[in-house]
Motif scaffolding. Sequence first.
Motif, PDB file in Angstrom:
ATOM      1  N   LYS A 131     -37.794  43.373 101.952  1.00  0.00           N
ATOM      2  CA  LYS A 131     -37.244  43.226 103.291  1.00  0.00           C
ATOM      3  C   LYS A 131     -37.861  44.288 104.188  1.00  0.00           C
ATOM      4  N   ILE A 133     -37.209  46.378 106.824  1.00  0.00           N
ATOM      5  CA  ILE A 133     -36.110  46.909 107.619  1.00  0.00           C
ATOM      6  C   ILE A 133     -36.678  47.538 108.892  1.00  0.00           C
ATOM      7  N   GLU A 276     -31.165  51.184 105.406  1.00  0.00           N
ATOM      8  CA  GLU A 276     -30.597  50.451 106.529  1.00  0.00           C
ATOM      9  C   GLU A 276     -29.757  51.326 107.461  1.00  0.00           C
ATOM     10  N   SER A 338     -32.775  44.956 112.422  1.00  0.00           N
ATOM     11  CA  SER A 338     -33.124  43.621 111.923  1.00  0.00           C
ATOM     12  C   SER A 338     -33.977  43.757 110.668  1.00  0.00           C
ATOM     13  N   ILE A 339     -34.254  42.611 110.048  1.00  0.00           N
ATOM     14  CA  ILE A 339     -35.346  42.481 109.084  1.00  0.00           C
ATOM     15  C   ILE A 339     -36.497  41.845 109.837  1.00  0.00           C
ATOM     16  N   PHE A 346     -31.218  39.090 107.733  1.00  0.00           N
ATOM     17  CA  PHE A 346     -30.545  40.346 108.050  1.00  0.00           C
ATOM     18  C   PHE A 346     -29.044  40.123 108.198  1.00  0.00           C
TER      19      PHE A 346
END
Length: 404
Positions: A131, A133, A276, A338-339, A346
């Motif tokens: 992912k 991030i 995150e 967000s991703i 996300f």
Amino acid sequence: MPASPLLAATMLACARIGAIHSVVFAGFSAEALKSRILDASASVVVTADEAVRGGKTIPLKSIVDEAVGGCQCVQRVLVSQRTGAHVPMTPRDLQLEQAMSEVSDSCAPEPLDSEDPLFMLYTSGSTGKPKGILHTQAGYLLYASITQQYVFDYRPGDVYACVADIGWITGHSYVVYGPLCNGATTVLFESIPTYPDPGRYWEMVERLGVRQFYGAPTALRLLLKAGDHHVHKYDRSSLATLGCVGEPLNDEAWVWYHSVVGEGRCTVVDTWWQTETGGISIAPRPSPDDSTPKPGFPMRPFFGIQPVLVDDQGNELHGPNVSGNLCIRHPWPGMARSIYGDHGRFMDTYYRPYPGLYFSGDGARRDGEGHYQITGRVDDVINVKGHRIGTAEIMIHEWLKQQW
């Protein structure tokens, strides 16, 4: 790239011109690097001829050549010199130090909005797909700087050493952005804690006069087993704060860290946070001076963080002596936005499992004094598009998608 001043300079140069940087851990394979390049549609890759780790060399340029071979988005590869080894150069490659010598040393900063992207950092998802991030400009920098100052009791003139690799969020927030924003002298640590011997960290502390030290429980447990003599032969009187991050620090390692490394006088800050969150979310400090940290407990939420424990149905668990899924109620400056390229994922991962809350994926316990202890991942059951399914089912689902 290896941990080096040039890596930090490259990150800050990207920030200055408004480019989004994505630092990839130098130990990753060509395939892992390629997947991240393609996901980000990266146009420039910056690397080095080789890295040096534990007395061994890592052929970074060869890994990059293999990775970018199938990446049409890459227009340029910049190659810095770490060992001076001869590496093949293609028309797409530029020797970084030479290129730097041919341009002006003056570059006006690009005006950006507070919510414009600053960087992305890939973290493996529960499905195995990385992912990207995404963190933004102002909020992330504010949170990284204020947590570095207050959790570690940083004071002007201190030498601060976070020994994390810059390829992880800890390196971003507590090697580069947080300390430099506060004007700190920040230490870059290359190699491994056991080379040339298990006294490497403490030799560095003595030589540089380090006041705050931030490491990982895995390394501390390894050094504990190596014996106290590797610690005792170095002067550690400059130390005042001992931090750790990455996973819960077990009681034996906590006591050794406090009593042997810190000589019983240094504060141990066992921190909890994530890629995150952008920065430390739960830690024993800041707090009153007479407050004693508890082994294995991050303890207190940082300014603005409101932890919530919920059961699997999303019911909030009130009061002391309860365990549940760890969430955060209100927004905070350093939170990821967000991703990259997949905002739906996300939301599915962090915000739809328990509406109105950020879901960390970790479990936690709140004790009789209201202090928090992390109990481990709870990703064996995850909410995906509103349905709670097990990790094994997710892996099968992803495998089937790849087949078709």
